[in-house]
Design a protein around this motif. Structure first.
Motif, short mmCIF file in Angstrom:
data_model
loop_
_atom_site.label_atom_id
_atom_site.label_comp_id
_atom_site.label_asym_id
_atom_site.label_seq_id
_atom_site.Cartn_x
_atom_site.Cartn_y
_atom_site.Cartn_z
N ASN A 92 0.80 -1.23 0.00
CA ASN A 92 0.00 0.00 0.00
C ASN A 92 0.84 1.27 0.00
OD1 ASN A 92 -2.52 -1.32 0.04
ND2 ASN A 92 -2.44 -1.56 2.26
N LYS A 93 1.96 1.24 0.72
CA LYS A 93 2.82 2.43 0.85
C LYS A 93 4.27 2.06 0.61
CE LYS A 93 -0.28 3.69 4.65
NZ LYS A 93 -0.37 3.84 6.12
N PRO A 94 4.64 1.70 -0.61
CA PRO A 94 5.99 1.20 -0.88
C PRO A 94 7.11 2.17 -0.51
CG PRO A 94 4.81 1.69 -2.92
CD PRO A 94 3.81 1.75 -1.82
N ILE A 95 6.91 3.47 -0.78
CA ILE A 95 7.97 4.46 -0.49
C ILE A 95 8.16 4.62 1.01
CG2 ILE A 95 8.69 6.86 -0.74
CD1 ILE A 95 7.19 6.92 -3.41
N LYS A 199 -9.53 5.00 4.64
CA LYS A 199 -8.25 4.29 4.65
C LYS A 199 -8.43 2.85 4.17
CE LYS A 199 -5.61 4.67 8.31
NZ LYS A 199 -5.25 4.79 9.75
N ASP A 200 -9.56 2.23 4.53
CA ASP A 200 -9.84 0.87 4.05
C ASP A 200 -9.94 0.85 2.52
OD1 ASP A 200 -9.87 -0.06 6.61
OD2 ASP A 200 -12.05 -0.26 6.77
N LEU A 201 -10.60 1.85 1.95
CA LEU A 201 -10.71 1.94 0.49
C LEU A 201 -9.35 2.21 -0.14
CD1 LEU A 201 -14.00 4.05 0.13
CD2 LEU A 201 -13.72 1.63 -0.44
N LEU A 202 -8.57 3.06 0.51
CA LEU A 202 -7.25 3.44 0.00
C LEU A 202 -6.28 2.26 0.04
CD1 LEU A 202 -5.55 5.86 -1.00
CD2 LEU A 202 -5.03 6.38 1.38
N ASN A 203 -6.41 1.42 1.08
CA ASN A 203 -5.48 0.30 1.28
C ASN A 203 -6.06 -1.04 0.87
OD1 ASN A 203 -3.67 2.14 2.45
ND2 ASN A 203 -4.52 1.84 4.49
N VAL A 217 -12.91 -4.83 2.14
CA VAL A 217 -12.54 -6.14 1.59
C VAL A 217 -13.73 -7.10 1.64
CG1 VAL A 217 -11.13 -8.20 1.97
CG2 VAL A 217 -10.07 -5.94 2.09
N LYS A 218 -14.42 -7.13 2.78
CA LYS A 218 -15.48 -8.12 2.98
C LYS A 218 -16.78 -7.77 2.26
CE LYS A 218 -17.47 -11.08 6.52
NZ LYS A 218 -17.42 -11.49 7.94
N TYR A 219 -17.13 -6.48 2.25
CA TYR A 219 -18.44 -6.09 1.72
C TYR A 219 -18.36 -5.27 0.42
CZ TYR A 219 -19.87 -7.55 6.38
OH TYR A 219 -20.08 -8.28 7.53
N GLY A 220 -17.15 -4.90 0.02
CA GLY A 220 -16.99 -4.21 -1.25
C GLY A 220 -17.00 -2.69 -1.14
N GLU A 221 -16.57 -2.04 -2.21
CA GLU A 221 -16.46 -0.58 -2.23
C GLU A 221 -17.82 0.11 -2.17
OE1 GLU A 221 -13.49 1.32 -4.90
OE2 GLU A 221 -13.09 -0.73 -5.59
N HIS A 222 -18.81 -0.43 -2.88
CA HIS A 222 -20.12 0.23 -2.93
C HIS A 222 -20.76 0.28 -1.55
CE1 HIS A 222 -23.76 1.73 -4.83
NE2 HIS A 222 -24.46 0.86 -4.12
N PHE A 223 -20.73 -0.84 -0.82
CA PHE A 223 -21.30 -0.86 0.53
C PHE A 223 -20.54 0.09 1.45
CE2 PHE A 223 -21.30 -2.39 4.90
CZ PHE A 223 -22.67 -2.47 5.17
N THR A 224 -19.21 0.12 1.30
CA THR A 224 -18.39 1.00 2.14
C THR A 224 -18.76 2.46 1.91
OG1 THR A 224 -16.57 -0.59 1.99
CG2 THR A 224 -16.02 1.61 2.79
N THR A 274 -10.98 5.89 -8.14
CA THR A 274 -9.53 5.66 -8.22
C THR A 274 -8.86 5.79 -6.86
OG1 THR A 274 -9.03 7.99 -8.68
CG2 THR A 274 -9.52 6.57 -10.57
N LYS A 275 -7.70 5.14 -6.74
CA LYS A 275 -6.93 5.22 -5.49
C LYS A 275 -6.48 6.66 -5.23
CE LYS A 275 -3.04 3.22 -3.01
NZ LYS A 275 -1.97 2.18 -2.99
N ARG A 276 -6.15 7.36 -6.32
CA ARG A 276 -5.74 8.76 -6.19
C ARG A 276 -6.86 9.59 -5.56
NH1 ARG A 276 -6.09 13.40 -9.32
NH2 ARG A 276 -4.34 14.84 -9.09
#
Length: 311
Positions: A92-95, A199-203, A217-224, A274-276
């Motif tokens: 998620n945060k390589p740098i 943060k959950d969506l971002l990671n 992860v468990k319920y998806g982006e739309h539910f979140t 998007t993640k951005r």
């Protein structure tokens, strides 16, 4: 392969001291700790003890020890969280992960135990109850990092609660049980819940790869997103009630900005996946929370000079 590993180890050992200090500053998120210090003192001055002279609050040794214990325990909390999240953060945060890895895990754990020891020891200077509180706080942070954050509801609520607990220590110290404090706490709690969901969506990628069962992860982006929208609506309730208190003084302008900011936030949330974009949303929330810390100084600003003059 063995020679390559030895070379990497030697490279880490030969890093200049200031590089290692900067790496450790990144691990313990020194900028967040500085913000917590400012927030605790501003909360103590303008919310928890508005009737006391300013000098008496700022130079209260017990408040100083509570803040110092908080610094130690929160810093150690970031270290243990970094320890357990090393693999996830590399995705998620390589740098940041590369910067954090400059200090080896063994050294981080030594600092973790040392900071916890100092934190509890300093809390004992206030009272045994304070030491017990921070001991429990240390355990809860470890439990969150090791177990709770891997599951949807426990991860969401425990993260928000742990972020508020440093202020609870000051709240108990001053024994101020006014309605406005609980309303402020509700507002902050909802804002922290929203931040954790973003943060959950971002990671999402790293959480999925490491089998962290977050809500996203468990319920998806739309539910979140639906859940975030619901909590944003809930956040408007404490904002409305806080605006009814004349004691908040100039801080009312902050809540007007938050109201507008949350509307913009919802628009960005639903019209871009998007993640951005999630990174921008996370930044908006951080800016609103940081602005909230400094806007505490606007509470009762008309009597600040009187409090300075009081002996």
């Amino acid at each position: 392969m063995d020679l390559l590993e030895i070379s990497k180890k030697n490279t880490k050992k030969n890093k200049p001291l200031y590089i290692k200090i900067l790496s450790l500053f990144s691990v313990v998120r020194g900028y967040n700790i500085l913000l917590i210090i400012i927030a605790q003192y501003l909360a103590a001055v303008f919310i928890f003890s508005p009737e006391l002279p300013l000098k008496k609050v700022l130079f209260d040794p017990n408040l100083y020890f509570i803040v110092l214990a908080t610094i130690c325990v929160v810093a150690s909390g970031y270290i243990i969280n970094n320890f357990y999240d090393a693999e996830k953060d590399s995705i998620n945060k390589p740098i940041k992960s590369k910067i954090d890895s400059i200090v080896d895990q063994k050294t981080k754990l030594k600092i973790y135990f040392f900071l916890n020891f100092i934190g509890v020891l300093v809390a004992f200077l206030v009272s045994w109850r304070a030491a017990l509180f921070f001991s429990i706080y240390i355990f809860l942070i470890w439990l969150y990092s090791h177990k709770l954050k891997r599951y949807p509801l426990s991860g969401l609520f425990s993260a928000a609660v742990l972020a508020i607990l440093p202020f609870f220590a000051i709240f108990v110290y001053y024994k101020n049980f006014s309605e406005i404090i609980f309303t402020h706490a509700a507002f902050l709690f909802f804002m922290l819940l929203i931040r954790e969901l973003i943060k959950d969506l971002l990671n999402l990628k790293g959480d999925f790869a490491q089998n962290y069962q977050t809500i996203a992860v468990k319920y998806g982006e739309h539910f979140t997103k639906i859940l975030i929208t619901f909590i944003v609506v809930l956040t408007l309730n404490p904002i409305y009630f806080l605006l009814q208190y004349p004691e908040i003084g100039g801080m009312k302008y902050y809540f007007y900005v938050v109201f507008l900011g949350l509307l913009i936030f919802l628009g960005l949330l639903w019209f871009n996946n998007t993640k951005r974009n999630y990174g921008i949303l996370h930044l908006i929330l951080k800016m609103l929370i940081v602005a909230g810390v400094f806007s505490l100084a606007l509470i009762d600003y008309s009597v600040i000079i009187d409090r300075i003059l009081l002996k």
